[in-house]
Design a protein around this motif. Structure first.
Motif, PDB file in Angstrom:
ATOM      1  N   GLY A 100       1.180   6.961  -6.872  1.00 49.77           N
ATOM      2  CA  GLY A 100      -0.119   7.196  -7.107  1.00 49.77           C
ATOM      3  C   GLY A 100      -1.094   6.153  -7.984  1.00 49.77           C
TER       4      GLY A 100
ATOM      5  N   ALA B 204       0.792  -1.229   0.060  1.00 52.33           N
ATOM      6  CA  ALA B 204      -0.151  -0.025  -0.019  1.00 52.33           C
ATOM      7  C   ALA B 204       0.934   1.320  -0.106  1.00 52.33           C
ATOM      8  N   ASP B 205       1.998   1.319   0.519  1.00 51.86           N
ATOM      9  CA  ASP B 205       2.937   2.374   0.696  1.00 51.86           C
ATOM     10  C   ASP B 205       3.480   2.466  -0.692  1.00 51.86           C
TER      11      ASP B 205
ATOM     12  N   SER C 294      -3.193   2.303  -7.660  1.00 49.79           N
ATOM     13  CA  SER C 294      -3.975   1.413  -7.030  1.00 49.79           C
ATOM     14  C   SER C 294      -2.763   0.257  -6.712  1.00 49.79           C
ATOM     15  N   THR C 295      -3.294  -0.438  -5.451  1.00 50.67           N
ATOM     16  CA  THR C 295      -2.314  -1.580  -4.889  1.00 50.67           C
ATOM     17  C   THR C 295      -2.562  -2.684  -5.938  1.00 50.67           C
TER      18      THR C 295
ATOM     19  N   GLN D  63       0.664   4.182  -2.644  1.00 49.09           N
ATOM     20  CA  GLN D  63       0.561   5.851  -2.202  1.00 49.09           C
ATOM     21  C   GLN D  63       1.636   6.686  -2.965  1.00 49.09           C
TER      22      GLN D  63
END
Length: 538
Positions: free
Chosen positions: A312, A305-306, A314-315, A309
């Motif tokens: 920019g 997830a990091d 999605s996972t 993020q």
């Protein structure tokens, strides 16, 4: 001093157990021994008292002593290594007491022992286990004989008796071994499964040093020296889960000579890895455990997830970049790759505090066995299944997460089915035999003891060791050359560096065109057929 007492028409022997305590000489059934003459009674009493003074056990009513009573007392008197005591306890509690606990020590017969062994064999236990349990029973009853509780040992095996199959104590089913190339490929797969370089070096070290598993886990950084590894300790895993620091098996302290390339890999690993003293022993060990230590708090990031993020996206997009990069646009791939490098994210690596040491079962089951067979083992409710991988880059990166099998493009084929971490020790001995290494050097490297007269007069020389190290180096270079023909790079960083470094040196300006040394040839089988299975068979 013993003495004789007149009892009607016979004499009995009396001897001193302790101040104020006396006993009568009895037979193996616990009955008082009746002597015709005073001299015979005194002699038997003196012999019994001598046993007591020498720390032995006096003859007593063995007919009234059960096996459970005796074996509990016998175990309490042993002072051996914790690993040996653990093995004795396991054998006694799980296999001997259920069968013999209510028997009188003097009443156990050879027929009882044979019937017990037959029942254990019918339950499907391995022959090696049966031999170990019978040997332990033989040892216990041999001590009972020495202490006057029995006249003979019913667990002694008469030569040539019993079933013919499996009679020899020196034979065993064939042990699976592999080659230098097999070691390299196994090490690469283990590193891909773990997501870090440590397992590549651990498997390579096992295969090219012959260290026992406990010696590898217990290898402290201070014993890694230029051109050699010193074996001073091992970490033996007890049934309680505790890793007991103890001397190597059979006190096989030794210096294992290693090739220059392996010594360089080990020292670089120690220098680049943040190794701290473990909490359980307070020493720095060369290899850390894989996975999160029990009870350790999970640290924040870097997680999938990091990465998403920072990039920019999605996972799911990050997952596609890692597992199916061809379905993601190049610009997006570049953003995700930059985020991964920025955060130092490693796919599949544990995100908590790493365990201090390897665990035998975890390493063998979830890293080594899938690397050797290409299949994850069965674990309820799941059955054994192929390792799903993304085919690019070669040899494929394992896919994890939900619906991993449906997202896989290929799976690994077996390299060495049946191979175990200890099988790499057999592999190392086999490689030394193939290289023509003298037995003296092999015994010194393996930690074996040869008590023959010939061995006493033969000594390992510097030239012998140099020839062995040169041979191992050639095996390694040939394995790298074959691996390079399959693919010029690797997802495993340490192996990728080795492959590309060699390519640069081969194309160096100092080498005249047309004088390149031909590398080893491989079979006319493409890498996909040699190491991949079809994805639709997963």
């Amino acid at each position: 001093m013993g003495y004789a007492e007149k009892r009607g028409d016979y004499w009995r022997g009396r001897y001193k157990l302790a101040p104020g305590r006396y006993a009568t000489v009895v037979d193996t059934n616990g009955a008082t021994m009746k002597f015709r003459t005073r001299r015979d009674a005194e002699q038997a009493a003196n012999d019994a008292e001598a046993k007591v003074r020498n720390g032995g056990r006096p003859p007593r009513a063995a007919g009234r002593m059960t096996f459970a009573e005796y074996v509990n007392d016998w175990y309490a008197r042993q002072e051996l290594a914790r690993s040996t005591m653990q093995n004795y306890q396991r054998t006694i509690e799980d296999h001997l007491l259920p069968a013999f606990q209510d028997f009188a020590v003097a009443a156990i017969s050879p027929a009882d022992v044979m019937a017990w062994e037959k029942r254990e064999r019918a339950l499907g236990y391995a022959e090696a286990s049966l031999r170990l349990w019978r040997t332990t029973l033989h040892l216990i009853l041999a001590d009972a004989v020495d202490e006057g509780l029995r006249e003979s040992n019913p667990a002694a095996r008469r030569r040539g008796r019993g079933k013919r199959a499996g009679r020899s104590q020196k034979r065993a089913p064939e042990k699976t071994v592999t080659t230098g190339l097999g070691i390299l490929l196994l090490a690469e797969r283990a590193a891909l499964l773990s997501g870090r370089d440590d397992e590549f070096l651990a498997v390579t070290t096992l295969g090219f040093t012959g260290l026992r598993w406990g010696e590898l886990v217990g290898l402290e950084t201070r014993y890694i020296r230029p051109g050699e590894v010193r074996v001073e300790w091992q970490l033996y895993e007890l049934d309680t889960g505790e890793l007991h620091r103890c001397p190597p098996k059979d006190d096989s302290y030794r210096t294992v000579h290693v090739p220059e390339w392996l010594g360089s890999l080990l020292t670089t690993h120690v220098a680049q890895t943040a190794l701290v003293p473990c909490a359980c022993h307070g020493h720095r060990y060369a290899f850390r455990g894989y996975g999160t230590a029990n009870g350790a708090a999970r640290r924040p990031g870097p997680k999938l997830a990091d990465v998403a993020q920072v990039a920019g996206v999605s996972t799911g997009t990050v997952s596609n970049v890692l597992n199916r990069p061809r379905v993601v646009q190049e610009a997006t791939r570049d953003k995700v790759t930059a985020a991964i490098e920025q955060l130092g994210f490693v796919c599949g690596a544990p995100t908590g505090t790493a365990a201090g040491h390897y665990r035998r079962n975890g390493f063998a089951t979830w890293l080594f066995q899938p690397a050797a067979t290409g299949r994850y083992p069965a674990k309820a409710p799941k059955v054994a299944r192929p390792v799903p991988v993304a085919a690019d880059p070669w040899p494929g990166v394992p896919i994890r997460g939900r619906s991993a099998a449906s997202r896989a493009e290929a799976c690994w084929l077996p390299i060495a089915p049946g191979l175990t971490p200890h099988g790499l020790r057999h592999t190392y001995k086999t490689l030394m035999v193939e290289l023509g290494t003298p037995s003296t050097v092999m015994d010194a490297q393996m930690g074996h003891a040869d008590g023959s007269v010939q061995a006493r007069y033969a000594h390992a020389t510097v030239d012998m060791i140099r020839r062995l190290l040169d041979g191992l180096t050639e095996l390694w270079e040939n394995a790298l050359a074959v691996r390079r023909q399959l693919a010029s790079g690797s997802p495993v960083a340490v192996l990728d560096h080795l492959l590309r470094e060699k390519i640069v040196s081969q194309n160096s300006p100092q080498q005249a065109p047309g004088t390149e040394k031909a590398g080893p040839r491989i079979r006319d089988t493409g890498p996909d057929l040699l190491f991949y299975g079809r994805a639709d068979r997963i």
